[in-house]
Design a protein around this motif. Structure first.
Motif, PDB file in Angstrom:
ATOM      1  N   LEU A   1       0.831  -1.203   0.000  1.00 29.25           N
ATOM      2  CA  LEU A   1       0.000   0.000   0.000  1.00 29.25           C
ATOM      3  C   LEU A   1       0.870   1.259   0.000  1.00 29.25           C
ATOM      4  O   LEU A   1       0.593   2.218  -0.735  1.00 29.25           O
ATOM      5  N   MET A   2       1.914   1.277   0.815  1.00 26.01           N
ATOM      6  CA  MET A   2       2.798   2.444   0.867  1.00 26.01           C
ATOM      7  C   MET A   2       3.447   2.698  -0.491  1.00 26.01           C
ATOM      8  O   MET A   2       3.637   3.848  -0.907  1.00 26.01           O
ATOM      9  N   TRP A   3       3.776   1.636  -1.185  1.00 24.23           N
ATOM     10  CA  TRP A   3       4.367   1.776  -2.517  1.00 24.23           C
ATOM     11  C   TRP A   3       3.350   2.366  -3.492  1.00 24.23           C
ATOM     12  O   TRP A   3       3.687   3.204  -4.330  1.00 24.23           O
ATOM     13  N   GLU A   4       2.099   1.938  -3.371  1.00 21.41           N
ATOM     14  CA  GLU A   4       1.046   2.501  -4.214  1.00 21.41           C
ATOM     15  C   GLU A   4       0.827   3.981  -3.924  1.00 21.41           C
ATOM     16  O   GLU A   4       0.587   4.785  -4.832  1.00 21.41           O
ATOM     17  N   LEU A   5       0.922   4.353  -2.648  1.00 20.84           N
ATOM     18  CA  LEU A   5       0.637   5.728  -2.241  1.00 20.84           C
ATOM     19  C   LEU A   5       1.762   6.698  -2.581  1.00 20.84           C
ATOM     20  O   LEU A   5       1.509   7.864  -2.910  1.00 20.84           O
ATOM     21  N   PHE A   6       3.012   6.233  -2.488  1.00 16.75           N
ATOM     22  CA  PHE A   6       4.140   7.160  -2.591  1.00 16.75           C
ATOM     23  C   PHE A   6       5.177   6.777  -3.642  1.00 16.75           C
ATOM     24  O   PHE A   6       6.078   7.563  -3.926  1.00 16.75           O
ATOM     25  N   GLY A   7       5.069   5.567  -4.194  1.00 20.39           N
ATOM     26  CA  GLY A   7       5.987   5.144  -5.236  1.00 20.39           C
ATOM     27  C   GLY A   7       5.521   5.618  -6.601  1.00 20.39           C
ATOM     28  O   GLY A   7       4.726   6.561  -6.710  1.00 20.39           O
ATOM     29  N   PRO A   8       6.009   4.991  -7.662  1.00 20.29           N
ATOM     30  CA  PRO A   8       5.625   5.422  -9.011  1.00 20.29           C
ATOM     31  C   PRO A   8       4.124   5.272  -9.242  1.00 20.29           C
ATOM     32  O   PRO A   8       3.489   4.354  -8.720  1.00 20.29           O
ATOM     33  N   VAL A   9       3.574   6.173 -10.028  1.00 19.34           N
ATOM     34  CA  VAL A   9       2.141   6.151 -10.323  1.00 19.34           C
ATOM     35  C   VAL A   9       1.813   4.930 -11.173  1.00 19.34           C
ATOM     36  O   VAL A   9       2.492   4.641 -12.162  1.00 19.34           O
ATOM     37  N   SER A  10       0.775   4.208 -10.765  1.00 20.33           N
ATOM     38  CA  SER A  10       0.340   3.023 -11.499  1.00 20.33           C
ATOM     39  C   SER A  10      -1.080   3.221 -12.008  1.00 20.33           C
ATOM     40  O   SER A  10      -1.971   3.627 -11.253  1.00 20.33           O
ATOM     41  N   ASN A  11      -1.290   2.930 -13.276  1.00 20.05           N
ATOM     42  CA  ASN A  11      -2.628   3.042 -13.854  1.00 20.05           C
ATOM     43  C   ASN A  11      -3.574   1.987 -13.303  1.00 20.05           C
ATOM     44  O   ASN A  11      -4.794   2.103 -13.437  1.00 20.05           O
TER      45      ASN A  11
ATOM     46  N   ALA B   1       3.681  13.140  -7.544  1.00 20.00           N
ATOM     47  CA  ALA B   1       5.071  13.201  -7.079  1.00 20.00           C
ATOM     48  C   ALA B   1       5.489  11.841  -6.522  1.00 20.00           C
ATOM     49  O   ALA B   1       4.707  11.156  -5.857  1.00 20.00           O
ATOM     50  N   VAL B   2       6.722  11.461  -6.789  1.00 22.94           N
ATOM     51  CA  VAL B   2       7.251  10.168  -6.342  1.00 22.94           C
ATOM     52  C   VAL B   2       8.425  10.424  -5.404  1.00 22.94           C
ATOM     53  O   VAL B   2       9.400  11.083  -5.779  1.00 22.94           O
ATOM     54  N   ILE B   3       8.337   9.921  -4.186  1.00 24.07           N
ATOM     55  CA  ILE B   3       9.421  10.126  -3.226  1.00 24.07           C
ATOM     56  C   ILE B   3      10.628   9.268  -3.596  1.00 24.07           C
ATOM     57  O   ILE B   3      10.554   8.421  -4.489  1.00 24.07           O
TER      58      ILE B   3
ATOM     59  N   TYR C   1       8.318  -6.054   6.480  1.00 27.15           N
ATOM     60  CA  TYR C   1       7.814  -4.813   5.886  1.00 27.15           C
ATOM     61  C   TYR C   1       8.904  -4.109   5.080  1.00 27.15           C
ATOM     62  O   TYR C   1       8.709  -3.744   3.911  1.00 27.15           O
ATOM     63  N   ALA C   2      10.066  -3.924   5.698  1.00 28.22           N
ATOM     64  CA  ALA C   2      11.155  -3.200   5.044  1.00 28.22           C
ATOM     65  C   ALA C   2      11.669  -3.944   3.816  1.00 28.22           C
ATOM     66  O   ALA C   2      11.931  -3.336   2.769  1.00 28.22           O
ATOM     67  N   ASN C   3      11.811  -5.247   3.923  1.00 26.76           N
ATOM     68  CA  ASN C   3      12.334  -6.018   2.797  1.00 26.76           C
ATOM     69  C   ASN C   3      11.354  -6.068   1.630  1.00 26.76           C
ATOM     70  O   ASN C   3      11.769  -6.127   0.466  1.00 26.76           O
ATOM     71  N   GLN C   4      10.061  -6.023   1.938  1.00 29.62           N
ATOM     72  CA  GLN C   4       9.083  -5.964   0.848  1.00 29.62           C
ATOM     73  C   GLN C   4       9.182  -4.623   0.123  1.00 29.62           C
ATOM     74  O   GLN C   4       9.129  -4.575  -1.112  1.00 29.62           O
ATOM     75  N   LEU C   5       9.342  -3.546   0.876  1.00 27.86           N
ATOM     76  CA  LEU C   5       9.536  -2.243   0.235  1.00 27.86           C
ATOM     77  C   LEU C   5      10.793  -2.264  -0.631  1.00 27.86           C
ATOM     78  O   LEU C   5      10.791  -1.781  -1.765  1.00 27.86           O
ATOM     79  N   ARG C   6      11.862  -2.836  -0.102  1.00 25.71           N
ATOM     80  CA  ARG C   6      13.116  -2.896  -0.854  1.00 25.71           C
ATOM     81  C   ARG C   6      12.935  -3.693  -2.146  1.00 25.71           C
ATOM     82  O   ARG C   6      13.465  -3.317  -3.203  1.00 25.71           O
ATOM     83  N   SER C   7      12.172  -4.764  -2.083  1.00 25.64           N
ATOM     84  CA  SER C   7      11.946  -5.562  -3.293  1.00 25.64           C
ATOM     85  C   SER C   7      11.123  -4.786  -4.314  1.00 25.64           C
ATOM     86  O   SER C   7      11.322  -4.929  -5.529  1.00 25.64           O
ATOM     87  N   LEU C   8      10.215  -3.942  -3.833  1.00 26.37           N
ATOM     88  CA  LEU C   8       9.406  -3.131  -4.736  1.00 26.37           C
ATOM     89  C   LEU C   8      10.240  -2.044  -5.409  1.00 26.37           C
ATOM     90  O   LEU C   8       9.935  -1.630  -6.536  1.00 26.37           O
TER      91      LEU C   8
END
Length: 252
Positions: free
Chosen positions: A49-59, A70-72, A90-97
């Motif tokens: 969810l955090m990746w969806e909210l703040f990562g690259p925009v996904s259609n 904006a992408v952090i 949690y952290a390792n999943q973010l890193r994989s994303l």
């Protein structure tokens, strides 16, 4: 979040990134009290969810992004005074994303207390998670900058050497950078020190190869402390201030 705030934050992030600044989203803080996640599946779900909210925009996403398009540049973990559950997952999943977006470099950082091992972040810092840098809080603790002795070549209480050892022998990333976290003014909390201590402390920590720069809490305090930031910057070794993307990082 009101739409005008979303637009302003989005514009500010893009502007700062255009000036070469790294924008990290710091989560946690002194008042955070939830203690992480109840299960690994919950940790994985929240990372996505955090990746969806703040990562690259996904259609393909319907998530309401607080910063618009904006992408952090990554995530920072500032958890304090708690035992955090399921954080490596949690952290390792973010890193994989991070690896799913090749258009830019993403960073992962943490802001532990200087006391070692850090109570809240130890499950991540013990070699389970790959960090690019850590912003160690050398204030509000008995290992902080107030205990730095500028007349001594070795330090009894101020323990940057402990974190240098962590970087070289415990960290999953042996090239991780350790930032010396200091307070930016007297109103920042307990442990502010002026330039008469900060400058020799920078000289001392610069001998450690893991030293990455200086973090200050917080921007509003530094802003009101005329000349402090520029003086600290000038004291940094040339190799540090030429490669460091920022010297300010929110971490309370």
């Amino acid at each position: 979040m009101p739409s005008n705030c979303e637009a302003q934050n989005s514009e500010d992030i893009v502007t700062c990134q255009g000036l070469g600044k790294t924008i990290l989203l710091s989560t946690g803080g002194y008042t955070y009290s939830e203690g992480g996640f109840n299960s690994t599946s919950e940790a994985l779900q929240f990372a996505n969810l955090m990746w969806e909210l703040f990562g690259p925009v996904s259609n393909n996403s319907s998530a309401l992004r607080p910063f618009g398009t904006a992408v952090i540049d990554g995530f920072d973990f500032d958890f304090e005074n708690l035992v955090m559950n399921n954080m490596p997952t949690y952290a390792n999943q973010l890193r994989s994303l991070y690896s799913t977006d090749k258009s830019k470099t993403y960073y992962m950082t943490a802001a532990p207390q200087c006391a070692y091992p850090d109570t809240a972040d130890d499950s991540m810092l013990d070699g389970a998670v790959y960090f690019d840098a850590i912003f160690v809080q050398f204030y509000n603790n008995a290992c902080g900058l107030v205990y730095f002795d500028p007349s001594s070549a070795t330090q009894r209480f101020f323990n940057f050497n402990t974190w240098d050892n962590w970087a070289k022998n415990v960290s999953k990333n042996p090239n991780v950078k350790v930032y010396m976290g200091i307070e930016g003014n007297v109103g920042a909390g307990a442990g502010y020190e002026g330039l008469s201590i900060v400058e020799p402390a920078i000289t001392y920590v610069s001998q450690f190869s893991s030293f990455g720069g200086v973090m200050m809490w917080d921007a509003s305090q530094v802003w009101s402390n005329t000349g402090f930031l520029s003086s600290v910057y000038k004291t940094l070794p040339t190799s540090t201030n030429s490669s460091t993307t920022h010297t300010l990082q929110d971490a309370d």
